[in-house]
Design a protein around this motif. Structure first.
Motif, PDB file in Angstrom:
ATOM      1  N   HIS A  16       0.854  -1.177   0.000  1.00  0.00           N
ATOM      2  CA  HIS A  16       0.000   0.000   0.000  1.00  0.00           C
ATOM      3  C   HIS A  16       0.893   1.230   0.000  1.00  0.00           C
ATOM      4  CE1 HIS A  16      -3.598  -2.403   0.654  1.00  0.00           C
ATOM      5  NE2 HIS A  16      -2.903  -3.091   1.532  1.00  0.00           N
ATOM      6  N   PHE A  17       0.546   2.216  -0.789  1.00  0.00           N
ATOM      7  CA  PHE A  17       1.390   3.387  -0.956  1.00  0.00           C
ATOM      8  C   PHE A  17       0.667   4.615  -0.409  1.00  0.00           C
ATOM      9  CE2 PHE A  17       2.336   0.363  -4.237  1.00  0.00           C
ATOM     10  CZ  PHE A  17       3.713   0.273  -4.154  1.00  0.00           C
ATOM     11  N   VAL A  18       1.384   5.395   0.370  1.00  0.00           N
ATOM     12  CA  VAL A  18       0.848   6.651   0.883  1.00  0.00           C
ATOM     13  C   VAL A  18       1.527   7.770   0.114  1.00  0.00           C
ATOM     14  CG1 VAL A  18       0.596   8.142   2.872  1.00  0.00           C
ATOM     15  CG2 VAL A  18       0.447   5.654   3.151  1.00  0.00           C
ATOM     16  N   TYR A  19       0.723   8.607  -0.547  1.00  0.00           N
ATOM     17  CA  TYR A  19       1.259   9.654  -1.383  1.00  0.00           C
ATOM     18  C   TYR A  19       1.223  10.984  -0.658  1.00  0.00           C
ATOM     19  CZ  TYR A  19       1.597   6.955  -5.657  1.00  0.00           C
ATOM     20  OH  TYR A  19       1.966   6.074  -6.620  1.00  0.00           O
ATOM     21  N   SER A  20       2.318  11.689  -0.729  1.00  0.00           N
ATOM     22  CA  SER A  20       2.366  13.076  -0.306  1.00  0.00           C
ATOM     23  C   SER A  20       3.001  13.857  -1.426  1.00  0.00           C
ATOM     24  CB  SER A  20       3.177  13.226   0.981  1.00  0.00           C
ATOM     25  OG  SER A  20       4.491  12.746   0.779  1.00  0.00           O
ATOM     26  N   LEU A  21       2.778  15.149  -1.454  1.00  0.00           N
ATOM     27  CA  LEU A  21       3.313  15.944  -2.545  1.00  0.00           C
ATOM     28  C   LEU A  21       4.823  16.051  -2.431  1.00  0.00           C
ATOM     29  CD1 LEU A  21       0.738  18.839  -2.903  1.00  0.00           C
ATOM     30  CD2 LEU A  21       0.942  16.763  -4.263  1.00  0.00           C
ATOM     31  N   PRO A  22       5.555  15.556  -3.452  1.00  0.00           N
ATOM     32  CA  PRO A  22       7.010  15.656  -3.427  1.00  0.00           C
ATOM     33  C   PRO A  22       7.446  16.995  -3.976  1.00  0.00           C
ATOM     34  CG  PRO A  22       6.311  14.503  -5.393  1.00  0.00           C
ATOM     35  CD  PRO A  22       5.057  14.877  -4.641  1.00  0.00           C
ATOM     36  N   PRO A  23       8.722  17.339  -3.843  1.00  0.00           N
ATOM     37  CA  PRO A  23       9.212  18.544  -4.501  1.00  0.00           C
ATOM     38  C   PRO A  23       9.040  18.427  -6.004  1.00  0.00           C
ATOM     39  CG  PRO A  23      10.831  17.660  -2.952  1.00  0.00           C
ATOM     40  CD  PRO A  23       9.759  16.636  -3.102  1.00  0.00           C
ATOM     41  N   LYS A  24       8.877  19.578  -6.683  1.00  0.00           N
ATOM     42  CA  LYS A  24       8.778  19.555  -8.136  1.00  0.00           C
ATOM     43  C   LYS A  24      10.031  18.916  -8.712  1.00  0.00           C
ATOM     44  CE  LYS A  24       5.764  23.572  -8.578  1.00  0.00           C
ATOM     45  NZ  LYS A  24       5.627  24.947  -9.082  1.00  0.00           N
ATOM     46  N   LEU A  68       5.702  16.494 -11.934  1.00  0.00           N
ATOM     47  CA  LEU A  68       5.989  16.845 -13.324  1.00  0.00           C
ATOM     48  C   LEU A  68       5.669  18.305 -13.628  1.00  0.00           C
ATOM     49  CD1 LEU A  68       4.634  13.574 -14.968  1.00  0.00           C
ATOM     50  CD2 LEU A  68       7.015  14.267 -14.744  1.00  0.00           C
ATOM     51  N   ASP A  69       5.423  19.079 -12.572  1.00  0.00           N
ATOM     52  CA  ASP A  69       5.235  20.531 -12.686  1.00  0.00           C
ATOM     53  C   ASP A  69       4.015  20.909 -13.516  1.00  0.00           C
ATOM     54  OD1 ASP A  69       5.837  23.125 -12.045  1.00  0.00           O
ATOM     55  OD2 ASP A  69       7.291  23.409 -13.658  1.00  0.00           O
TER      56      ASP A  69
END
Length: 266
Positions: A6-14, A165-166
């Motif tokens: 299971h993957f937990v997504y958070s916003l990564p740096p651009k 991917l901006d």
């Protein structure tokens, strides 16, 4: 599936892809290490005197985290090889391993080719082929939704990819409102949406100018390293060929490997 994660997504740096949780691999690959392995692959169209051998004992390997070029003249077998790898047509004989699974060994080894294409292979085409009546987020989230991921989770994952991917600022836009470069970035995000171990990119930079073409290659290389995805790029584009560290030339249905320039994209 005892191996499911299971993957937990958070916003990564651009510019940084969300962690996809798949372990890395080295440059020396065996079938159990992932990536792409093609052994003695043949494809014959027709029978008897009219038979045409489109692929003749093709051998290729692409390690996780690697982007490899596939070049050759029209009619050389590039499209046939890509269609075999993408489980669109059936080879005549040979063996193909994608990720950690043998998918073909003188016959298909997976009972559901549609699920294989949906879940294990990402496709990036020359044209983005975005669905015109879905916004950007749902274009990216659709495949995970079809695979059973809850809608809210699929959209969260899509937003994380778009951010990396901006193009997150275009999340609610319709495809017709995007520039050509934005559409291609969204199509790359869509290819990553199901965390496939393999990406097949067919002339992804053909319609782009030099700056945008190299930008796409930068994205693909970052994606390969960070997500440990094995990527094959079919191309005629002289702008990007110097960026490959390894290139397979295909002529008359046979592949020859050569070392590329590996020109820096930084």
């Amino acid at each position: 599936d005892p191996h499911a994660r299971h993957f937990v997504y958070s916003l990564p740096p651009k510019g940084a892809l969300p962690a996809l949780g798949r372990p890395g691999g080295g440059q020396v690959m065996t079938p159990t290490q992932g990536g792409i392995l093609i052994e003695n692959l043949r494809k014959v169209y027709g029978h008897g005197d009219t038979a045409v051998e489109a692929l003749k004992n093709v051998n290729m390997q692409v390690a996780p985290g690697e982007v490899v070029g596939l070049v050759g003249p029209s009619g050389s077998g590039k499209s046939t090889l890509l269609k075999c790898l993408g489980a669109i047509i059936e080879p005549t004989s040979g063996r193909m391993t994608l990720g950690n699974d043998i998918i073909y060994d003188n016959g298909w080894k997976t009972p559901d080719l549609r699920a294989l294409r949906r879940d294990r292979i990402g496709f990036v085409f020359q044209a983005p082929y975005l669905i015109p009546f879905l916004d950007v987020t749902d274009n990216v989230a659709l495949l995970p939704m079809l695979a059973g991921v809850p809608n809210a989770q699929a959209r969260q994952q899509a937003l994380a990819l778009l951010h990396s991917l901006d193009v997150a600022h275009r999340a609610k836009a319709q495809p017709s409102e995007l520039s050509g470069g934005e559409q291609q970035r969204v199509s790359i995000a869509r290819a990553l949406a199901n965390k496939p171990p393999v990406i097949l990119a067919d002339e992804p930079t053909a319609p782009l100018d030099s700056e945008r073409a190299l930008g796409v290659m930068r994205i693909l290389n970052n994606m390969a390293r960070q997500a440990q995805t094995a990527i094959i790029v079919v191309t005629h584009d002289e702008k990007i060929i110097p960026t490959f560290r390894r290139i397979y030339h295909i002529r008359d249905g046979q592949t020859v490997e050569e070392r590329g320039e590996g020109r820096s994209l930084d």
